[in-house]
Scaffold this motif. Structure first.
Motif, PDB file in Angstrom:
ATOM      1  N   LYS A  76      20.193  33.273  45.304  1.00  0.00           N
ATOM      2  CA  LYS A  76      19.709  31.964  45.759  1.00  0.00           C
ATOM      3  C   LYS A  76      20.113  30.824  44.828  1.00  0.00           C
ATOM      4  CE  LYS A  76      15.963  33.845  48.471  1.00  0.00           C
ATOM      5  NZ  LYS A  76      14.574  33.812  48.830  1.00  0.00           N
ATOM      6  N   ARG A  77      21.219  30.978  44.124  1.00  0.00           N
ATOM      7  CA  ARG A  77      21.792  29.929  43.288  1.00  0.00           C
ATOM      8  C   ARG A  77      23.070  29.447  43.970  1.00  0.00           C
ATOM      9  NH1 ARG A  77      19.085  27.182  40.969  1.00  0.00           N
ATOM     10  NH2 ARG A  77      20.708  26.517  39.540  1.00  0.00           N
ATOM     11  N   PRO A  78      23.477  28.213  43.717  1.00  0.00           N
ATOM     12  CA  PRO A  78      24.700  27.687  44.360  1.00  0.00           C
ATOM     13  C   PRO A  78      25.973  28.226  43.690  1.00  0.00           C
ATOM     14  CG  PRO A  78      23.768  26.042  42.902  1.00  0.00           C
ATOM     15  CD  PRO A  78      22.816  27.213  42.898  1.00  0.00           C
ATOM     16  N   ILE A  79      26.143  29.546  43.761  1.00  0.00           N
ATOM     17  CA  ILE A  79      27.286  30.198  43.127  1.00  0.00           C
ATOM     18  C   ILE A  79      27.996  31.022  44.199  1.00  0.00           C
ATOM     19  CG2 ILE A  79      28.001  31.834  41.340  1.00  0.00           C
ATOM     20  CD1 ILE A  79      25.354  31.089  39.875  1.00  0.00           C
ATOM     21  N   SER A  80      29.286  30.759  44.371  1.00  0.00           N
ATOM     22  CA  SER A  80      30.045  31.435  45.430  1.00  0.00           C
ATOM     23  C   SER A  80      30.467  32.839  44.991  1.00  0.00           C
ATOM     24  CB  SER A  80      31.297  30.619  45.771  1.00  0.00           C
ATOM     25  OG  SER A  80      32.226  30.678  44.704  1.00  0.00           O
ATOM     26  N   GLY A  81      30.858  33.621  45.966  1.00  0.00           N
ATOM     27  CA  GLY A  81      31.375  34.959  45.696  1.00  0.00           C
ATOM     28  C   GLY A  81      32.634  34.901  44.841  1.00  0.00           C
ATOM     29  N   ASP A  82      33.475  33.879  45.074  1.00  0.00           N
ATOM     30  CA  ASP A  82      34.687  33.718  44.266  1.00  0.00           C
ATOM     31  C   ASP A  82      34.336  33.439  42.807  1.00  0.00           C
ATOM     32  OD1 ASP A  82      36.367  34.171  46.396  1.00  0.00           O
ATOM     33  OD2 ASP A  82      36.719  32.044  46.818  1.00  0.00           O
ATOM     34  N   GLN A  83      33.301  32.637  42.576  1.00  0.00           N
ATOM     35  CA  GLN A  83      32.873  32.352  41.207  1.00  0.00           C
ATOM     36  C   GLN A  83      32.358  33.624  40.523  1.00  0.00           C
ATOM     37  OE1 GLN A  83      30.267  29.011  42.423  1.00  0.00           O
ATOM     38  NE2 GLN A  83      31.135  27.919  40.672  1.00  0.00           N
ATOM     39  N   ILE A  84      31.640  34.432  41.268  1.00  0.00           N
ATOM     40  CA  ILE A  84      31.128  35.690  40.708  1.00  0.00           C
ATOM     41  C   ILE A  84      32.290  36.628  40.389  1.00  0.00           C
ATOM     42  CG2 ILE A  84      29.828  37.794  41.244  1.00  0.00           C
ATOM     43  CD1 ILE A  84      27.789  35.977  42.693  1.00  0.00           C
ATOM     44  N   ASN A  85      33.277  36.726  41.284  1.00  0.00           N
ATOM     45  CA  ASN A  85      34.441  37.576  41.019  1.00  0.00           C
ATOM     46  C   ASN A  85      35.224  37.095  39.805  1.00  0.00           C
ATOM     47  OD1 ASN A  85      34.247  39.641  42.892  1.00  0.00           O
ATOM     48  ND2 ASN A  85      35.188  38.421  44.500  1.00  0.00           N
ATOM     49  N   LYS A  86      35.395  35.780  39.684  1.00  0.00           N
ATOM     50  CA  LYS A  86      36.096  35.235  38.521  1.00  0.00           C
ATOM     51  C   LYS A  86      35.311  35.542  37.252  1.00  0.00           C
ATOM     52  CE  LYS A  86      38.094  31.078  36.466  1.00  0.00           C
ATOM     53  NZ  LYS A  86      38.004  31.695  35.173  1.00  0.00           N
ATOM     54  N   LEU A  87      34.000  35.387  37.312  1.00  0.00           N
ATOM     55  CA  LEU A  87      33.138  35.702  36.169  1.00  0.00           C
ATOM     56  C   LEU A  87      33.294  37.170  35.768  1.00  0.00           C
ATOM     57  CD1 LEU A  87      30.744  34.577  34.350  1.00  0.00           C
ATOM     58  CD2 LEU A  87      29.248  35.611  36.041  1.00  0.00           C
ATOM     59  N   LEU A  88      33.250  38.065  36.751  1.00  0.00           N
ATOM     60  CA  LEU A  88      33.420  39.489  36.482  1.00  0.00           C
ATOM     61  C   LEU A  88      34.784  39.787  35.864  1.00  0.00           C
ATOM     62  CD1 LEU A  88      31.781  40.952  39.682  1.00  0.00           C
ATOM     63  CD2 LEU A  88      31.081  41.471  37.347  1.00  0.00           C
ATOM     64  N   ASN A  89      35.830  39.155  36.386  1.00  0.00           N
ATOM     65  CA  ASN A  89      37.171  39.364  35.830  1.00  0.00           C
ATOM     66  C   ASN A  89      37.254  38.862  34.392  1.00  0.00           C
ATOM     67  OD1 ASN A  89      38.147  40.564  38.162  1.00  0.00           O
ATOM     68  ND2 ASN A  89      38.945  38.658  39.000  1.00  0.00           N
ATOM     69  N   ASP A  90      36.639  37.696  34.126  1.00  0.00           N
ATOM     70  CA  ASP A  90      36.634  37.142  32.769  1.00  0.00           C
ATOM     71  C   ASP A  90      35.887  38.066  31.803  1.00  0.00           C
ATOM     72  OD1 ASP A  90      38.014  34.969  33.750  1.00  0.00           O
ATOM     73  OD2 ASP A  90      36.305  33.592  33.679  1.00  0.00           O
ATOM     74  N   ILE A  91      34.749  38.588  32.252  1.00  0.00           N
ATOM     75  CA  ILE A  91      33.964  39.513  31.427  1.00  0.00           C
ATOM     76  C   ILE A  91      34.777  40.764  31.143  1.00  0.00           C
ATOM     77  CG2 ILE A  91      31.946  41.035  31.427  1.00  0.00           C
ATOM     78  CD1 ILE A  91      30.531  38.757  33.100  1.00  0.00           C
ATOM     79  N   GLU A  92      35.362  41.324  32.186  1.00  0.00           N
ATOM     80  CA  GLU A  92      36.137  42.550  32.032  1.00  0.00           C
ATOM     81  C   GLU A  92      37.341  42.341  31.118  1.00  0.00           C
ATOM     82  OE1 GLU A  92      37.812  44.626  35.620  1.00  0.00           O
ATOM     83  OE2 GLU A  92      36.095  45.902  35.150  1.00  0.00           O
ATOM     84  N   THR A  93      37.998  41.212  31.245  1.00  0.00           N
ATOM     85  CA  THR A  93      39.134  40.904  30.371  1.00  0.00           C
ATOM     86  C   THR A  93      38.690  40.883  28.915  1.00  0.00           C
ATOM     87  OG1 THR A  93      40.260  39.633  32.099  1.00  0.00           O
ATOM     88  CG2 THR A  93      40.899  39.168  29.824  1.00  0.00           C
ATOM     89  N   GLU A  94      37.573  40.231  28.650  1.00  0.00           N
ATOM     90  CA  GLU A  94      37.070  40.153  27.278  1.00  0.00           C
ATOM     91  C   GLU A  94      36.638  41.525  26.758  1.00  0.00           C
ATOM     92  OE1 GLU A  94      33.931  37.532  24.659  1.00  0.00           O
ATOM     93  OE2 GLU A  94      34.808  36.648  26.466  1.00  0.00           O
TER      94      GLU A  94
END
Length: 150
Positions: A76-94
Motif C-alpha cells: 500500500k505504498r506508491p512503489i511500482s513493481g519495476d521499482q521493487i525489481n530494480k531495488l532487488l537487482n541493486d541489492i543482489e548486485t551489492e
C-alpha cells in the motif's frame, strides 16, 4: 538451444542485445526445423552464495526471501513493481560484489535497509521493525527520529 515448440536442437540466433537490467543478454532465436521464433536470456553463472543466519545455521542464498520481505514492507505504498525489481537487482548486485562464498544475514539486512531508506521511508521503517525486532513504540519513535534528523 532446443526449440520449445518442436524439440529440435538446431536453432539460430537472429538478434542479440543487452536485457533491460544490463546483467544478461536477450537473444531472439529461430528454429531451423519449424521456423518458429522464441527468446532466451543468457546470464553469468555465479558461485553459490551461503547465508549465515543468526543461529549460525547456513542456507543457500534465496532472492525470493528478500523479495517477500520487501513486498510486505512496500504494501500500500506508491512503489511500482519495476521499482521493487530494480531495488532487488541493486541489492543482489551489492551482495554478490562482496566476493565471498558466505555472507551473514545481518549484512544482507543492512543492505536491504539502506536501499529501502533511499526508496521509501515508510517501507524502510516497516522492514526495520521486523528485521530489528522492535519491542515497543519507543523503538519505532527512535527510528523515525533518525529518519527525520538525517
Amino acid at each position: 538451444m532446443k526449440c520449445p515448440f518442436c524439440g529440435v536442437q538446431e536453432t539460430k540466433v537472429i538478434d542479440s542485445r543487452p536485457a533491460d537490467d544490463n546483467s544478461s543478454i536477450r537473444r531472439r532465436r529461430q528454429c531451423e526445423s519449424c521456423g518458429k521464433r522464441f527468446t532466451t536470456y543468457e546470464k553469468v553463472e555465479t558461485i553459490p552464495l551461503i547465508v549465515i543466519k543468526k543461529d549460525n545455521n547456513r542456507e543457500p542464498y534465496d532472492r525470493s526471501k528478500i523479495e517477500k520481505g520487501i513486498i510486505r514492507s512496500c504494501n500500500k505504498r506508491p512503489i511500482s513493481g519495476d521499482q521493487i525489481n530494480k531495488l532487488l537487482n541493486d541489492i543482489e548486485t551489492e551482495v554478490f560484489k562482496c566476493d565471498e562464498r558466505e555472507i551473514p544475514a545481518s549484512r544482507i539486512g543492512e543492505i536491504v535497509m539502506d536501499k529501502l531508506k533511499a526508496l521509501d521511508p515508510v517501507a524502510y521503517v516497516r522492514f526495520a521493525s521486523v528485521y530489528r525486532d522492535f519491542k515497543d513504540v519507543n523503538t519505532f519513535m527512535d527510528e523515525i527520529k533518525k529518519i527525520l534528523e538525517g
